[in-house]
Design an enzyme around this catalytic site. Structure first.
Site, mmCIF file in Angstrom:
data_model
loop_
_atom_site.group_PDB
_atom_site.id
_atom_site.type_symbol
_atom_site.label_atom_id
_atom_site.label_comp_id
_atom_site.label_asym_id
_atom_site.label_seq_id
_atom_site.Cartn_x
_atom_site.Cartn_y
_atom_site.Cartn_z
ATOM 1 N N GLY A 128 0.848 -1.201 0.000
ATOM 2 C CA GLY A 128 0.000 0.000 0.000
ATOM 3 C C GLY A 128 0.881 1.248 0.000
ATOM 4 N N GLN A 164 -7.012 8.298 5.396
ATOM 5 C CA GLN A 164 -5.837 8.275 6.267
ATOM 6 C C GLN A 164 -4.558 8.056 5.466
ATOM 7 O OE1 GLN A 164 -7.667 4.974 8.656
ATOM 8 N NE2 GLN A 164 -6.924 6.142 10.395
ATOM 9 N N GLY A 189 -7.703 12.030 21.730
ATOM 10 C CA GLY A 189 -8.447 11.910 22.984
ATOM 11 C C GLY A 189 -9.756 11.154 22.823
ATOM 12 N N GLU A 198 -12.468 8.096 23.275
ATOM 13 C CA GLU A 198 -12.812 7.443 24.538
ATOM 14 C C GLU A 198 -12.440 5.969 24.563
ATOM 15 O OE1 GLU A 198 -14.711 9.960 23.213
ATOM 16 O OE2 GLU A 198 -13.761 11.053 24.852
ATOM 17 N N GLY A 242 -5.209 -0.015 9.116
ATOM 18 C CA GLY A 242 -4.058 -0.488 9.902
ATOM 19 C C GLY A 242 -3.886 -1.998 9.842
ATOM 20 N N ARG A 287 -23.719 7.228 15.248
ATOM 21 C CA ARG A 287 -23.396 7.372 13.824
ATOM 22 C C ARG A 287 -22.112 6.595 13.527
ATOM 23 N NH1 ARG A 287 -27.763 9.454 13.791
ATOM 24 N NH2 ARG A 287 -28.372 11.461 12.918
ATOM 25 N N ASP A 319 0.624 1.140 8.484
ATOM 26 C CA ASP A 319 0.217 0.183 9.524
ATOM 27 C C ASP A 319 1.186 0.096 10.701
ATOM 28 O OD1 ASP A 319 -1.792 -0.342 7.737
ATOM 29 O OD2 ASP A 319 -0.876 -2.189 6.974
HETATM 30 O O1 F6P Z 1 -1.136 -1.819 4.298
HETATM 31 C C1 F6P Z 1 -1.736 -0.588 4.173
HETATM 32 C C2 F6P Z 1 -3.223 -0.730 4.095
HETATM 33 O O2 F6P Z 1 -3.767 0.556 3.924
HETATM 34 C C3 F6P Z 1 -3.878 -1.454 5.256
HETATM 35 O O3 F6P Z 1 -4.090 -0.618 6.357
HETATM 36 C C4 F6P Z 1 -5.133 -1.975 4.635
HETATM 37 O O4 F6P Z 1 -5.524 -3.163 5.244
HETATM 38 C C5 F6P Z 1 -4.748 -2.251 3.222
HETATM 39 O O5 F6P Z 1 -3.589 -1.490 2.964
HETATM 40 C C6 F6P Z 1 -5.794 -1.924 2.186
HETATM 41 O O6 F6P Z 1 -5.289 -2.282 0.956
HETATM 42 P P1 F6P Z 1 -5.886 -1.937 -0.446
HETATM 43 O O7 F6P Z 1 -5.451 -0.553 -0.782
HETATM 44 O O8 F6P Z 1 -5.272 -2.936 -1.346
HETATM 45 O O9 F6P Z 1 -7.368 -2.024 -0.318
#
Ligand code: F6P
Length: 335
Positions: free
Chosen positions: A10, A262, A194, A196, A179, A254, A135
């Site tokens: 990724g 991210q 912060g 919860e 992650g 929600r 991750d």
């Molecule tokens: O390894 C990075 C990551 O963003 C992980 O957090 C997530 O599980 C995975 O890649 C998602 O991968 P893809 O972009 O192939 O859907």
């Protein structure tokens, strides 16, 4: 010497700073060096897709998100000997002295497998790897992978935005974080913003307790759900709603998914510095004929430290073993 640079798995913000620093340090230290970029990550290595890089081709990319080289996931590479053979053969045929890899858990495993084959086939290429992943599942506990702090910055900002609405409406938000199964990103995002509660993969959640916590706060509540947890946001929401119904209380819930937001966007300064420093160190070590290895990107102020690839590729010796108790205790103390 002849170098190749590859970004795998990724994308993560900081990978471009890594590529830039490999190219710039390689060519500034020794002008006669040739640097090739492997296109589309491991796929490019398997199918021999390389492009010559020069100092101009990496200009102005240090803070840009994603990776200019591209990346395509090839999960079978860590176990498929035919793919590994093809990758090793291309390194040999292109006369690559060092392959520099920036990638996550899967990339480190693939690099280790190819490195083992290379040694057995007596191919002269050596492989040096740096952790590149949001991750943070490839370093030792207190290190961090390239892209982790960038993803944290974005998570933090999104969680602040959600807080505005959550507190204005006194709502509960269930927020999904990426992650993979390591929970680091979710957990650190929770500490920074912060939140919860953070639901981690493999956790046995006491929903009655969680519902009581929400009732006692009677304000905004942000609960982060880490990607590897085995229930989706809607199932968790339904469980909590059923409990509130039985208790005869009303709490609006929600759901929101932060995931791909991210991962992209501008790199954090900490990641740019770390990626550049690790890359520079890898180039220097290549010029000193270092053996294959893996470089942990420690927090600014600490020099990158190489460890053997076989340790980095072993899930029992990296962040896969889970978040250390010290960090969990610290997070709970801030709640
Ligand atoms: O390894 C990075 C990551 O963003 C992980 O957090 C997530 O599980 C995975 O890649 C998602 O991968 P893809 O972009 O192939 O859907």
């Amino acid at each position: 010497m002849k170098f190749a640079v590859l970004t795998g798995g990724g994308d993560s913000s900081g990978m471009n700073a890594f590529v830039r620093a490999i190219v710039r340090s390689a060519l500034n230290i020794r002008t006669e060096t040739s640097v090739l970029g492997v296109l589309d990550g491991w796929k490019g290595l398997i199918y021999n897709d390389f492009r010559q890089l020069d100092k101009g081709s990496v200009a102005g990319i240090a803070s840009a998100g994603g990776t200019i080289l591209g990346t395509v996931r090839v999960p079978e590479l860590a176990t498929d000997p035919i793919l590994q053979e093809s990758a090793a053969r291309n390194l040999h045929d292109n006369r690559i002295d060092y392959l520099f890899v920036c990638g996550g858990n899967g990339s480190i495993k693939a690099a280790h497998a190819i490195n083992t084959l290379i040694k057995a086939d007596k191919i002269k290429t050596k492989i040096l790897c740096a952790p590149g992943s949001i991750d943070n599942d490839v370093c030792n506990s207190f290190g961090s992978s390239i892209g982790f702090y960038s993803a944290l910055d974005k998570s933090h900002e999104m969680l602040e935005w959600i807080k505005d609405t959550a507190s204005s409406h006194r709502r509960v938000y269930l927020i999904k974080s990426m992650g993979r199964d390591s929970a680091y990103l979710a957990f650190y995002s929770g500490i920074a913003a912060g939140a919860e509660y953070v639901i981690c993969p493999g956790e046995h959640v006491d929903y009655e307790y969680l519902a009581t916590m929400i009732e006692e706060r009677d304000r905004d509540t942000r609960i982060i759900v880490a990607e590897g947890y085995d229930q989706d946001l809607h199932t968790i929401r339904k469980t909590l709603e059923d409990i509130f119904k039985k208790r005869n209380v009303i709490h609006e819930i929600r759901t929101v998914d932060m995931s791909y937001f991210q991962r992209g966007g501008k790199a954090a300064v900490a990641d740019i510095i770390r990626a550049s420093w690790v890359a520079y160190r890898m180039v220097k070590d290549a010029y000193a004929y270092a053996d294959s290895g893996f470089y942990t990107a420690f927090y600014t102020g600490h020099a990158p430290t190489p460890i053997p690839l076989e340790i980095a590729a072993d899930d029992n010796q990296t962040n896969h073993v889970g978040i250390p108790n010290e960090i969990i205790d610290f997070a709970i103390a801030l709640r």
